[in-house]
Design an enzyme around this catalytic site. Structure first.
Site, PDB file in Angstrom:
ATOM      1  N   THR A   1       0.683  -1.070  -0.103  1.00 20.20           N
ATOM      2  CA  THR A   1      -0.185  -0.180  -0.479  1.00 20.20           C
ATOM      3  C   THR A   1       0.347   1.369   0.351  1.00 20.20           C
ATOM      4  O   THR A   1       0.965   1.973  -0.624  1.00 20.20           O
ATOM      5  CB  THR A   1      -0.586   0.031   0.574  1.00 20.20           C
ATOM      6  OG1 THR A   1      -1.894  -1.348   1.565  1.00 20.20           O
ATOM      7  CG2 THR A   1      -1.880   1.339   1.426  1.00 20.20           C
TER       8      THR A   1
ATOM      9  N   LYS B   1       3.894   4.004  18.655  1.00 19.88           N
ATOM     10  CA  LYS B   1       3.863   4.880  17.921  1.00 19.88           C
ATOM     11  C   LYS B   1       4.452   5.624  19.616  1.00 19.88           C
ATOM     12  O   LYS B   1       4.940   6.884  19.415  1.00 19.88           O
ATOM     13  CB  LYS B   1       2.566   5.864  17.455  1.00 19.88           C
ATOM     14  CG  LYS B   1       2.179   4.386  16.217  1.00 19.88           C
ATOM     15  CD  LYS B   1       1.223   4.464  15.810  1.00 19.88           C
ATOM     16  CE  LYS B   1       0.694   4.092  14.097  1.00 19.88           C
ATOM     17  NZ  LYS B   1      -0.333   4.361  14.217  1.00 19.88           N
TER      18      LYS B   1
END
Length: 422
Positions: free
Chosen positions: A12, A203
């Site tokens: 992607t 993250k």
């Protein structure tokens, strides 16, 4: 000025980078004086159809990329730690810049990657690893470099935000909202990394390390997912003026860092409560700049490709490489605390009898936890009644001790606990 690069992965994000550079290559050259040429794209299967990706650039031989001295930068969009780590170290040791969208790789191997880049005079770039197109990494490292960062608090997983948004807006149950997210491609067939909070924890490790100039390890981040959240929790929260979001929270207080990922109730007036669907947002509180929010698409081919292409261009034009002292040494280790202050929402079912609530209040009071709100929504049924409690702001550890004792009572069953950020 022509610069040749290679891509690792043509999924992607990799396909998005190919498309973006093809569509905007002339503009990039006109505006920046750099012509970016993709020399090779590493893939596992050469026969797989990849619309928009030139077949003549595909290779399944990493050594071909390493042997080409004209390639000055390698961008990785493979995901996972292995073999991405081995490839990254080889690239950096060869003096080539390395750009990555791989939050798991970076959060777990930040020191090794940065030291290798430093020792070999090259650069490590990772804007696309957190929040897709939202430029929060550059904001923390460049725009806010003269500030002390007090806190970062964000919605940094689009899958869980989509699920919670559907549960709130359309009164869906968790399973139904997850099924829709999977059908639309927001959730993976195995959604564990997203719904259990692991993706956001990777993250937050990166964000909080940059925000506080201390190495914050994934293992030290408190983590709870959204699987216990119900449509009923959503309705009750909304009735009380709150929304529920999966937040990644990092705060520096008195040289101690609190880092946590969990479902959080926020006042509906808070800017993060308006962030719905698959969007991401990071709310930052800085010493000079004050409060600000960075908002945008957090996932998908083109948003993440945008961040990766931006890092590629930045790396190709930059002569001086940014260094991170907290991973190179010379900076005190982060002091991570497992205690912090917040309010708590407690959903329970209690026996509809005299003195039950008094016993509950007595336990909380014994542990120094003050109750702000006590509600009994709905009618009693089968001798039981729904009880909702919200505490005043209190210590996490005090609340946990009170909760342990509360669970020993046979007159009340705790259904769910959600932390509240006022």
């Amino acid at each position: 000025m022509k610069k040749r690069i290679a891509l690792l992965g043509a999924g992607t994000v990799g396909a998005g980078v190919c498309r973006l550079l093809a569509e905007n290559g002339d503009m990039i050259l006109d505006n920046n004086g750099v012509e970016i040429e993709i020399a090779a794209i590493l893939v596992r299967d050469l026969n797989k159809e990849r619309p928009g990706v030139p077949k003549e650039l595909l290779t399944d031989d990493f050594e071909k990329i390493m042997a080409d001295d004209s390639i000055v930068l390698v961008a990785e969009a493979m995901g996972g730690v292995h073999p991405a780590l081995e490839y990254a170290l080889r690239v950096l040791k060869a003096g080539k810049c390395f750009v990555t969208a791989n939050k798991e790789l970076l959060s777990q191997h930040f020191e090794e990657l940065e030291r290798t880049a430093f020792e070999h005079g090259t650069g490590l770039y990772f804007e696309p690893s957190v929040a897709g197109a939202v430029p929060v990494i550059k904001a923390l490292t460049d725009s806010l470099a003269a500030n002390r960062i007090y806190s970062v608090m964000g919605i940094i997983n689009g899958t869980t935000n989509y699920i919670l948004s559907k549960m709130s807006e359309e009164n869906m149950g968790y399973a139904e909202a997850l099924a829709e997210a999977t059908e639309l491609g927001y959730a993976e067939p195995d959604p564990t990394n997203d719904v259990e909070g692991y993706d956001a924890r990777f993250k937050l490790s990166i964000l909080s390390s940059l925000a506080f100039d201390r190495r914050v390890y994934v293992k030290d981040i408190f983590c709870e997912g959204i699987t216990a959240i119900t449509a009923d929790d959503m309705r009750v929260a909304k009735d009380m003026g709150y929304g529920i979001k999966l937040l990644a929270i990092g705060k520096m207080e008195d040289d101690k860092i609190q880092v946590r990922v969990h479902p959080t109730m926020l006042p509906l007036s808070h800017p993060l409560c308006s962030v719905n669907g698959s969007f991401n947002a990071v709310f930052v509180n800085a010493s000079a700049a004050g409060e600000m929010m960075f908002y945008g698409r957090g996932a998908g081919d083109m948003p993440t490709a945008s961040a990766m292409a931006g890092d590629i261009l930045h790396a190709l034009m930059q002569e001086t490489r940014r260094r991170y002292p907290f991973v190179l040494g010379g900076v005190p280790a982060a002091q991570i605390t497992d205690d912090w202050n917040s309010a708590f929402f407690l959903s329970s079912v209690a026996q509809d009898e005299p003195l039950v609530l008094a016993r509950v209040a007595n336990i909380f009071g014994k542990h120094g936890v003050s109750l702000k709100t006590v509600l009994q929504p709905g009618e009693a049924s089968d001798g039981c009644t729904r009880v909702i409690l919200i505490t005043h702001i209190t210590s996490e550890l005090k609340f946990r001790k009170a909760l342990e004792e509360l669970k020993e009572l046979d007159c009340i069953e705790v259904r769910n606990i959600i932390r509240v950020e006022e």
